[in-house]
Design a protein around this motif. Structure first.
Motif, short mmCIF file in Angstrom:
data_model
loop_
_atom_site.label_atom_id
_atom_site.label_comp_id
_atom_site.label_asym_id
_atom_site.label_seq_id
_atom_site.Cartn_x
_atom_site.Cartn_y
_atom_site.Cartn_z
N GLY A 52 0.82 -1.21 0.00
CA GLY A 52 0.00 0.00 0.00
C GLY A 52 0.85 1.26 0.00
N MET A 53 1.93 1.23 0.73
CA MET A 53 2.81 2.39 0.76
C MET A 53 3.55 2.56 -0.57
N THR A 54 3.73 1.47 -1.29
CA THR A 54 4.29 1.56 -2.64
C THR A 54 3.33 2.33 -3.53
N SER A 55 2.04 2.04 -3.42
CA SER A 55 1.04 2.78 -4.18
C SER A 55 1.02 4.25 -3.76
N TYR A 56 1.17 4.50 -2.47
CA TYR A 56 1.26 5.87 -1.95
C TYR A 56 2.43 6.59 -2.62
N PHE A 62 4.44 10.10 -9.18
CA PHE A 62 3.83 10.14 -10.52
C PHE A 62 2.34 10.42 -10.40
N PRO A 63 1.96 11.66 -10.21
CA PRO A 63 0.54 11.96 -10.08
C PRO A 63 -0.25 11.43 -11.28
N PRO A 64 -1.32 10.71 -11.03
CA PRO A 64 -2.07 10.13 -12.14
C PRO A 64 -2.83 11.19 -12.94
N LYS A 65 -2.96 10.93 -14.24
CA LYS A 65 -3.69 11.86 -15.11
C LYS A 65 -5.20 11.66 -14.94
N ASP A 66 -5.64 10.44 -15.08
CA ASP A 66 -7.05 10.12 -14.87
C ASP A 66 -7.14 9.45 -13.51
N PHE A 67 -7.98 10.00 -12.68
CA PHE A 67 -8.03 9.48 -11.32
C PHE A 67 -9.44 9.36 -10.81
N ASN A 68 -9.64 8.45 -9.89
CA ASN A 68 -10.94 8.20 -9.28
C ASN A 68 -11.33 9.42 -8.43
N PRO A 69 -12.32 10.18 -8.87
CA PRO A 69 -12.68 11.40 -8.13
C PRO A 69 -13.27 11.10 -6.75
N ARG A 70 -13.91 9.95 -6.58
CA ARG A 70 -14.47 9.60 -5.27
C ARG A 70 -13.36 9.37 -4.26
N ALA A 71 -12.33 8.65 -4.69
CA ALA A 71 -11.20 8.39 -3.79
C ALA A 71 -10.51 9.70 -3.42
N MET A 72 -10.33 10.55 -4.42
CA MET A 72 -9.66 11.82 -4.16
C MET A 72 -10.46 12.65 -3.16
N ALA A 73 -11.77 12.73 -3.36
CA ALA A 73 -12.62 13.50 -2.45
C ALA A 73 -12.62 12.91 -1.05
N TRP A 74 -12.65 11.60 -0.96
CA TRP A 74 -12.67 10.92 0.34
C TRP A 74 -11.39 11.21 1.11
N VAL A 75 -10.25 11.10 0.46
CA VAL A 75 -8.97 11.35 1.13
C VAL A 75 -8.81 12.83 1.43
N ARG A 76 -9.23 13.69 0.52
CA ARG A 76 -9.14 15.14 0.77
C ARG A 76 -9.98 15.51 2.00
N CYS A 96 -4.81 4.82 -1.57
CA CYS A 96 -3.37 4.92 -1.33
C CYS A 96 -2.72 5.91 -2.28
N VAL A 97 -3.06 5.82 -3.56
CA VAL A 97 -2.49 6.73 -4.55
C VAL A 97 -2.94 8.16 -4.26
N ALA A 98 -4.20 8.33 -3.90
CA ALA A 98 -4.71 9.67 -3.59
C ALA A 98 -3.98 10.27 -2.40
N ALA A 99 -3.73 9.46 -1.39
CA ALA A 99 -3.01 9.97 -0.21
C ALA A 99 -1.62 10.46 -0.59
N GLY A 100 -0.96 9.73 -1.49
CA GLY A 100 0.35 10.17 -1.96
C GLY A 100 0.26 11.44 -2.78
N TRP A 101 -0.70 11.47 -3.68
CA TRP A 101 -0.86 12.62 -4.56
C TRP A 101 -1.18 13.89 -3.77
N LEU A 102 -2.01 13.73 -2.74
CA LEU A 102 -2.38 14.88 -1.90
C LEU A 102 -1.33 15.19 -0.83
N ARG A 103 -0.27 14.41 -0.83
CA ARG A 103 0.82 14.60 0.11
C ARG A 103 0.37 14.51 1.57
#
Length: 128
Positions: A52-56, A62-76, A96-103
């Protein structure tokens, strides 16, 4: 020893985009070695959390171009505690990816992610 390494590998890969049921690997291991329950749960939890931390890290570097907006909103909205649910199928990798992208702070993410995965593996161990 090889079986424990297999459990670790399955648990790590299951936390990435590889669709692998780590719960099944743990369940099978516990049927072969019920006396090693604590060790198996610890190994599965550590390896799955590392995946999971690897995905983080991927999300952070490498911030994803197309991303799951629900996951992003949930983590934000919820921050690191959202990664407690990172063990869930489909949405877990995105959290996990959203948490990394949002730092989101890595140590808090690690702690919540590990707690959620530990809870899941303890449930599997109780059923085994």
């Amino acid at each position: 020893m090889a079986e424990l390494l297999g459990l670790a590998a399955a648990s790590f890969l299951a936390a990435t985009l590889v669709p692998l049921p780590s719960e099944g690997a743990l369940y099978a291991y516990l049927h072969l070695h019920p006396e090693r329950t604590a060790l198996a749960v610890a190994v599965a939890t550590a390896a799955n959390t590392a995946g999971g931390m690897t995905s983080y890290l991927v999300g952070r570097i490498f911030p994803p171009k197309d991303f799951n907006p629900r996951a992003m909103a949930w983590v934000r909205r919820h921050g690191a505690p959202a990664t407690f649910l990172a063990f869930l199928p489909i949405i877990g990798d995105a959290l996990c990816v959203a948490a990394g992208w949002l730092r989101i702070h890595w140590l808090a993410t690690l702690a919540f992610m590990a707690a959620g995965r530990l809870a899941r593996y303890l449930a599997v161990a109780l059923l085994a």
